[in-house]
Design a protein around this motif. Structure first.
Motif: not given
Length: 115
Positions: A72-90
């Motif tokens: 189960a994951l939970a996060m803001a939508g912007d954070d999901l997009v940033a994670l997938v784009e490599g802009e946010l370190n998991f």
């Protein structure tokens, strides 16, 4: 704020990226587990499975997950997009509480190569 369509697109991109992995990462991605991703700012949840190295979204529901998923994951939508784009370190996002991940201990060990 990311839209539902942008979040779904990010999950599809993540699924495509997982399908192209090899080695230890592919082994971790090869889990067969129920999966939920709650987008907190939109208050919606994508439900489905992580199976054969792909994320298969079966449904989108309003609110939190209707039942407990094995991963189960939970996060803001912007954070999901940033994670997938490599802009946010998991790891940093998880450590700071921006991203929540709930999974069994064995799954966490296998998933660490994906994170």
């Amino acid at each position: 704020m990311a839209t539902m369509e942008e979040c779904r697109g990010a999950l599809d991109k993540l699924s495509d990226d997982l399908a192209r992995t090899d080695g230890k990462v592919h082994t971790a991605a090869g889990l067969d587990r129920s999966l939920s991703c709650h987008i907190t700012d939109l208050d919606l949840t994508f439900t489905g499975r992580l199976v054969d190295g792909r994320i298969v979204v079966a449904d989108t529901v309003q609110g939190p997950p209707p039942q407990k998923a094995q991963i189960a994951l939970a996060m803001a939508g912007d954070d999901l997009v940033a994670l997938v784009e490599g802009e946010l370190n998991f790891a940093r996002a998880w450590g700071s509480g921006r991203v929540r991940l709930e999974a069994g201990f064995r799954d966490l060990l296998r998933l660490r190569s994906l994170l």
